[in-house]
Structures are given as C-alpha cells and as structure tokens.
Design a protein around this motif. Structure first.
Motif, mmCIF file in Angstrom:
data_model
loop_
_atom_site.group_PDB
_atom_site.id
_atom_site.type_symbol
_atom_site.label_atom_id
_atom_site.label_comp_id
_atom_site.label_asym_id
_atom_site.label_seq_id
_atom_site.Cartn_x
_atom_site.Cartn_y
_atom_site.Cartn_z
ATOM 1 N N ARG A 1 2.451 -3.839 -7.589
ATOM 2 C CA ARG A 1 2.151 -5.086 -8.294
ATOM 3 C C ARG A 1 0.715 -4.996 -8.814
ATOM 4 N N THR A 2 0.570 -4.916 -10.106
ATOM 5 C CA THR A 2 -0.745 -4.750 -10.724
ATOM 6 C C THR A 2 -0.669 -5.179 -12.179
ATOM 7 N N SER A 3 -1.795 -5.614 -12.704
ATOM 8 C CA SER A 3 -1.893 -5.945 -14.123
ATOM 9 C C SER A 3 -2.467 -4.793 -14.932
ATOM 10 N N TYR A 4 -2.835 -3.715 -14.245
ATOM 11 C CA TYR A 4 -3.506 -2.612 -14.927
ATOM 12 C C TYR A 4 -2.825 -1.295 -14.555
ATOM 13 N N GLY B 1 -1.195 1.800 -12.341
ATOM 14 C CA GLY B 1 -0.312 1.846 -11.186
ATOM 15 C C GLY B 1 -1.020 2.421 -9.978
ATOM 16 N N ALA B 2 -1.985 1.680 -9.463
ATOM 17 C CA ALA B 2 -2.764 2.129 -8.312
ATOM 18 C C ALA B 2 -3.182 0.920 -7.488
ATOM 19 N N ASP B 3 -3.471 1.174 -6.215
ATOM 20 C CA ASP B 3 -3.898 0.097 -5.332
ATOM 21 C C ASP B 3 -4.926 0.643 -4.354
ATOM 22 N N GLU B 4 -5.923 -0.192 -4.034
ATOM 23 C CA GLU B 4 -6.972 0.203 -3.098
ATOM 24 C C GLU B 4 -7.105 -0.818 -1.970
ATOM 25 N N PHE B 5 -7.584 -0.348 -0.834
ATOM 26 C CA PHE B 5 -7.878 -1.205 0.309
ATOM 27 C C PHE B 5 -9.138 -0.662 0.969
ATOM 28 N N PHE B 6 -10.097 -1.547 1.240
ATOM 29 C CA PHE B 6 -11.362 -1.152 1.848
ATOM 30 C C PHE B 6 -11.527 -1.895 3.182
ATOM 31 N N GLU B 7 -11.914 -1.177 4.204
ATOM 32 C CA GLU B 7 -12.191 -1.793 5.502
ATOM 33 C C GLU B 7 -13.547 -1.315 6.003
ATOM 34 N N ILE B 8 -14.409 -2.270 6.329
ATOM 35 C CA ILE B 8 -15.717 -1.951 6.895
ATOM 36 C C ILE B 8 -15.735 -2.485 8.321
ATOM 37 N N GLN B 9 -15.866 -1.599 9.290
ATOM 38 C CA GLN B 9 -15.878 -1.974 10.701
ATOM 39 C C GLN B 9 -17.319 -2.055 11.199
ATOM 40 N N GLY B 10 -17.620 -3.133 11.885
ATOM 41 C CA GLY B 10 -18.923 -3.278 12.501
ATOM 42 C C GLY B 10 -18.787 -3.430 14.002
ATOM 43 N N GLU B 11 -19.918 -3.460 14.698
ATOM 44 C CA GLU B 11 -19.887 -3.620 16.143
ATOM 45 C C GLU B 11 -19.446 -5.023 16.559
ATOM 46 N N GLU B 12 -19.488 -5.979 15.611
ATOM 47 C CA GLU B 12 -19.159 -7.365 15.955
ATOM 48 C C GLU B 12 -18.000 -7.928 15.127
ATOM 49 N N GLY B 13 -17.366 -7.096 14.324
ATOM 50 C CA GLY B 13 -16.276 -7.596 13.496
ATOM 51 C C GLY B 13 -15.939 -6.615 12.398
ATOM 52 N N PHE B 14 -15.092 -7.058 11.475
ATOM 53 C CA PHE B 14 -14.738 -6.183 10.362
ATOM 54 C C PHE B 14 -14.512 -7.001 9.100
ATOM 55 N N LEU B 15 -14.544 -6.304 7.972
ATOM 56 C CA LEU B 15 -14.293 -6.874 6.655
ATOM 57 C C LEU B 15 -13.159 -6.121 5.985
ATOM 58 N N TRP B 16 -12.283 -6.865 5.333
ATOM 59 C CA TRP B 16 -11.277 -6.253 4.479
ATOM 60 C C TRP B 16 -11.514 -6.683 3.035
ATOM 61 N N VAL B 17 -11.478 -5.723 2.121
ATOM 62 C CA VAL B 17 -11.329 -6.002 0.693
ATOM 63 C C VAL B 17 -9.930 -5.529 0.349
ATOM 64 N N THR B 18 -9.064 -6.459 0.041
ATOM 65 C CA THR B 18 -7.624 -6.193 0.023
ATOM 66 C C THR B 18 -7.073 -5.753 -1.319
ATOM 67 N N ARG B 19 -7.935 -5.623 -2.318
ATOM 68 C CA ARG B 19 -7.427 -5.266 -3.648
ATOM 69 C C ARG B 19 -8.553 -4.780 -4.545
ATOM 70 N N ALA B 20 -8.166 -4.200 -5.649
ATOM 71 C CA ALA B 20 -9.078 -3.831 -6.742
ATOM 72 C C ALA B 20 -8.207 -3.651 -7.979
ATOM 73 N N GLU C 1 -2.664 -5.611 -6.961
ATOM 74 C CA GLU C 1 -2.599 -6.975 -6.422
ATOM 75 C C GLU C 1 -1.434 -7.023 -5.434
ATOM 76 N N MET C 2 -1.461 -6.121 -4.470
ATOM 77 C CA MET C 2 -0.294 -5.868 -3.639
ATOM 78 C C MET C 2 -0.090 -6.892 -2.529
ATOM 79 N N LEU C 3 -1.154 -7.283 -1.865
ATOM 80 C CA LEU C 3 -1.034 -8.073 -0.648
ATOM 81 C C LEU C 3 -1.276 -9.557 -0.906
ATOM 82 N N ASP C 4 -0.479 -10.395 -0.260
ATOM 83 C CA ASP C 4 -0.668 -11.841 -0.377
ATOM 84 C C ASP C 4 -1.720 -12.303 0.622
#
Length: 353
Positions: free
Chosen positions: A245-248, A250-269, A272-275
């Motif tokens: 699922r994309t407007s551009y 046919g590719a999809d990316e997912f970024f995860e940054i793990q820290g000692e106190e939590g994590f961050l997700w960037v779920t698209r670029a 537009e795969m994930l709800d």
C-alpha cells in the motif's frame, strides 16, 4: 541574493518529486530545463510552467540561473565535477553524490575552492516523522540510544506514480553506468539515516549480501558505531509477490530506535502499510509506562522532497550550510561501499578506510 533561479538538469522519473518544492516556493523560479531527450525536456517545461529555455545539452553554461538542481539518474553524467561547479553556480545533486569516493571528494573540493554551495538532496532528512524521531532522541525521550533497526522491503504496487514511470529511464541501473544495484540506488537513503538519526559515525560493518536478479540485493547488515554501546542493523528484502500500500514506489520502510528507557517507531516513509501512527513513542522508565502516538504529522513521502527544496533555498538565501554537505555525503557513500565489501569478503569493514 534575494531570490533563486533554478535550472534543472535531467527530467527523468524522480524529477517531478525533486522539483515540486521549488515550484511551490515564491522565493525561486524554475527558469531552465535540460535533458538529453528533447521531448522529455519540453514536456517537463510545460508541466512546470517554465518560462525560460529548454535544451538537450548537459552543459551548465547554457542555463542562465543562479542554481542548478540535478535530477538526472545516478549514472556518471552529468556530474558537478568541473573546476567551478555548475559553471559558477550553486548545485544540488541527487543521491548518491558520485560513483566513487574519489569523485565525491573531488566534487566537494571543487565547490569549496570556488566558494559555492554543493549539497546532496536527501529527502528523508526532511521527512517529518524522521525529523520528529531525531528530535525526540536528542531530547532524551528514550534515554541513551543503544540500537537502531532499519527495515526495507520492495514489492508490487499499482500506484499511479509507479505505473506512470518511464521504463526506458532505468536501463542505466543494470549496466556499468551504476556501480551497484538496489543497495546503491535506494539504500543510500537508509545509510544516510543510519548516520543522521543518531549523529554517530559507524566504525565497522558486517554484512550478508545476496543477488536476487540484475538489480535487487537482499541484505542483512550490522553496524558498529563509535559509541561501543550502540549497534545498528539494516534489513533489505525483495518480496516480488507481495502487494504494498503506497502512493509512490513499491517499497516500504520501518525504523526503530531503541534506548535504555524506551523506543521509537517510525512506521512509514515510501509506503503506507501499517494502520499505526507515523511515529510511536514507548517510554518505560521505572514502571512509569507511557505510549504516545503522533498521529497529526504530515507523513506524505512527497513532503520530504518539498522540505528538502525549501531547506536548500533557505541555506542559499541565508548563507548557511545545506545538508547533506559533501562531507556528509562522502560518509554515506563510504557506508554503501563498506556493505558491499563486507558482503563480498565476509569480514568486518571500516567505512572510513
């Protein structure tokens, strides 16, 4: 300088994304268009309502502009490699900066000696979800960063953008005009993020690289950073029968940054795969657990291109550095070639070497 006049070299498939921000910005004007295919230059000039000239020449001396934006393929020509970049003009080039480290260094030195700006356009450094993730890390939202994971998958789509691409513009990717395949052409964006998001140099690369066909290269890589407590991984897969699922592209990316106190997700670029929200923050220090979803973000892939253009204009008008700088782009290219070499030798490679 109070306004910018833009000359565009190359009107291939990516050009419309790169030029979109310039067309919307009242501080600049697209005045000239060059392409080796006359019909392509004429069509682009009409789409962009260019009131200046069109030409099939790749000589920057024929574009009466203050700035050149190179939107042509990653193949060697045209390159901003003369003694005076762009015939004495500021230059923005598409990624990757060059086909060799030597070329990239030469380009940076030429711009510096001429007192001109050479920047390498990196849309993901201006993509709002990734910008937010970087700022949250810098603010300490997840504590000390200890891990970064970047996942890319390429599959199928019928987006109007993908189906509208000109297949004749891709032949250079499959011959000796390009030093690599997908890991060179697209993953350069992800190498840039591996360095930019955490602002740490990578000192060692290990990788397994496979060849799926003439272009796609599934890969699993491990990055060791200058901070010995920080590790990164990069996964690249080709799933030819999976619909995206994309407007551009046919590719999809997912970024995860793990820290000692939590994590961050960037779920698209690109995709537009994930709800899910474009950015998700999980903080769990001392059982004080919170999950924050950042839904009100402009997560359009195109926005990164537009903001990249605005950043370049800001830099020229304000006399400030424009990212990616030639030095930053060299490090990105070194990381790209380090992954290839590590995959070939099955040994750890220092990108700086």
């Amino acid at each position: 300088m109070d306004s910018i006049r833009i000359g565009v070299l190359g009107t291939g498939n990516i050009a419309d994304l790169n030029v979109a921000g310039y067309l919307e910005d009242p501080r600049c004007e697209v005045l000239a268009v060059c392409d080796v295919v006359p019909s392509s230059a004429a069509a682009a000039a009409q789409r962009w309502a260019c009131r200046g000239s069109t030409t099939t020449s790749t000589s920057s001396s024929q574009t009466p502009t203050s700035t050149l934006s190179r939107c042509s393929p990653d193949a060697p020509a045209p390159r901003a490699r003369p003694r005076r970049p762009g015939g004495g003009k500021h230059v923005s080039v598409q990624k990757p900066v060059a086909n060799t480290i030597e070329e990239a260094i030469e380009m940076g030195k030429a711009a510096e000696n001429a007192g001109l700006t050479l920047r390498i356009s990196e849309c993901m450094a201006h993509y709002p979800p990734l910008e937010l993730a970087k700022s949250l890390v810098a603010e300490g939202a997840i504590g000390k960063p200890i891990g970064l994971r970047i996942r890319t998958v390429v599959g199928q789509t019928d987006s109007s953008f993908q189906t509208g691409l000109n297949p004749d513009g891709y032949g250079w990717r499959l011959d000796d005009r390009s030093p690599g395949g997908h890991l060179f052409d697209d993953m350069v964006h992800k190498y840039a993020m591996a360095l930019w998001l955490l602002e740490k140099d990578i000192t060692s690369v290990q990788a397994v690289v496979r060849r799926r066909d003439l272009f796609f290269e599934p890969c699993a890589a491990i990055f060791e950073y200058e901070d010995p407590e920080l590790l990164g991984t990069m996964e690249v897969q080709y799933a030819p029968h999976m619909w995206l699922r994309t407007s551009y592209y046919g590719a999809d990316e997912f970024f995860e940054i793990q820290g000692e106190e939590g994590f961050l997700w960037v779920t698209r670029a690109t995709g537009e795969m994930l709800d899910l929200a474009p950015v998700v923050l999980y903080s769990g220090r001392d059982k004080d657990i919170t999950t924050t979803e950042f839904n009100d973000l402009d997560s359009s892939f195109l926005t990164g291109f537009k903001r990249s253009s605005a950043h370049f204009i800001d830099a020229l008008l304000n006399g400030t550095a424009a990212s990616l700088t030639p030095e930053e782009a060299v490090k990105v290219l070194q990381l790209c070639f380090a992954v290839y070499l590590a995959g070939e030798t099955h040994e750890a490679v220092d990108p700086g070497s």
